[in-house]
Design an enzyme around this catalytic site. Structure first.
Site, PDB file in Angstrom:
ATOM      1  N   HIS A   1       0.822  -1.216   0.000  1.00  0.00           N
ATOM      2  CA  HIS A   1       0.000   0.000   0.000  1.00  0.00           C
ATOM      3  C   HIS A   1       0.861   1.273   0.000  1.00  0.00           C
ATOM      4  O   HIS A   1       0.365   2.352  -0.299  1.00  0.00           O
ATOM      5  CB  HIS A   1      -0.890  -0.014   1.244  1.00  0.00           C
ATOM      6  CG  HIS A   1      -2.328   0.311   0.997  1.00  0.00           C
ATOM      7  ND1 HIS A   1      -2.925   0.332  -0.250  1.00  0.00           N
ATOM      8  CD2 HIS A   1      -3.314   0.645   1.875  1.00  0.00           C
ATOM      9  CE1 HIS A   1      -4.197   0.651  -0.117  1.00  0.00           C
ATOM     10  NE2 HIS A   1      -4.463   0.852   1.158  1.00  0.00           N
TER      11      HIS A   1
ATOM     12  N   ASN B   1      -6.790   6.533   3.928  1.00  0.00           N
ATOM     13  CA  ASN B   1      -8.219   6.809   3.736  1.00  0.00           C
ATOM     14  C   ASN B   1      -8.600   8.275   3.893  1.00  0.00           C
ATOM     15  O   ASN B   1      -9.739   8.641   3.607  1.00  0.00           O
ATOM     16  CB  ASN B   1      -9.051   5.962   4.702  1.00  0.00           C
ATOM     17  CG  ASN B   1      -8.873   4.480   4.454  1.00  0.00           C
ATOM     18  OD1 ASN B   1      -8.206   4.065   3.511  1.00  0.00           O
ATOM     19  ND2 ASN B   1      -9.462   3.670   5.295  1.00  0.00           N
TER      20      ASN B   1
ATOM     21  N   ASN C   1      -9.344   3.312  -1.448  1.00  0.00           N
ATOM     22  CA  ASN C   1      -9.810   4.295  -0.468  1.00  0.00           C
ATOM     23  C   ASN C   1      -9.042   5.612  -0.495  1.00  0.00           C
ATOM     24  O   ASN C   1      -9.615   6.672  -0.239  1.00  0.00           O
ATOM     25  CB  ASN C   1      -9.784   3.701   0.940  1.00  0.00           C
ATOM     26  CG  ASN C   1     -10.831   2.624   1.114  1.00  0.00           C
ATOM     27  OD1 ASN C   1     -11.858   2.625   0.444  1.00  0.00           O
ATOM     28  ND2 ASN C   1     -10.568   1.684   2.002  1.00  0.00           N
TER      29      ASN C   1
END
Length: 186
Positions: A19, A66, A112
């Protein structure tokens, strides 16, 4: 003036997560082009300088993935940067590991961090999607993106990062299809 954004999570144990590929790209960009020392500003780590004779800002949001859009909106409002001049580097499950696809606008595809940016600045910005591949089962997605790259993947990631950084002149000119094919064919 351009703004490069690398998406990731700001914890030390996240450093080598799939990520966090966006953070790795910003670090490589800073190193290659000798951008300023990273300073905490706008809820992120901000650097500035010139890339291919173009004034750029580069940021790693510290708001967690997010909530990345909060940081980006503050920065573009302060420096009066158009959303069209924002280029976001992020991981993509739907691309084979190591493949790169650059595009302008479009959907978040469930990412997200991209959803947060869309919410705060709209969808009219460029994205450089870097493939991390999809896990075998849907239940494994969260674990997959938060898992560290293995040793072989880290070696491949260095090559991918170099190809992206070496192709920055094409990206800065916003020739996104040419950028993608150049990076993928090196």
């Amino acid at each position: 003036m351009l703004l490069f954004v690398g998406l990731g999570n700001p914890t030390p144990d996240s450093e080598n997560n799939r990520h966090n590929i966006g953070f790795k790209l910003i670090d490589a960009l800073n190193q290659k082009f000798g951008l300023s020392k990273q300073k905490p500003k706008f809820k992120g780590l901000l650097t500035t300088g010139n890339v291919e004779d173009k004034k750029v800002y580069a940021i790693k949001p510290l708001t967690f993935m997010n909530n990345s859009g909060i940081c980006i909106r503050e920065l573009i409002e302060y420096f009066k940067i158009d959303a069209e001049d924002v280029i976001v580097f992020h991981d993509d499950l739907d691309l084979e590991f190591g493949k790169v696809k650059a595009k302008f606008a479009g959907s978040s595809a469930g990412h997200n961090g991209i959803e947060s940016i869309d919410k705060f600045i709209g969808k009219d910005y460029s994205r450089v999607r870097i493939g991390i591949g999809r896990p075998k089962t849907k239940a494994d997605v969260a674990d997959h993106v938060l898992k560290d790259f293995d040793e072989d993947e880290m070696i491949q990631l260095e090559k991918i990062t170099k190809n992206i950084i070496d192709s920055m002149a094409i990206l800065i000119d916003k020739k996104l299809d040419l950028f993608s094919s150049t990076v993928n064919n090196k």
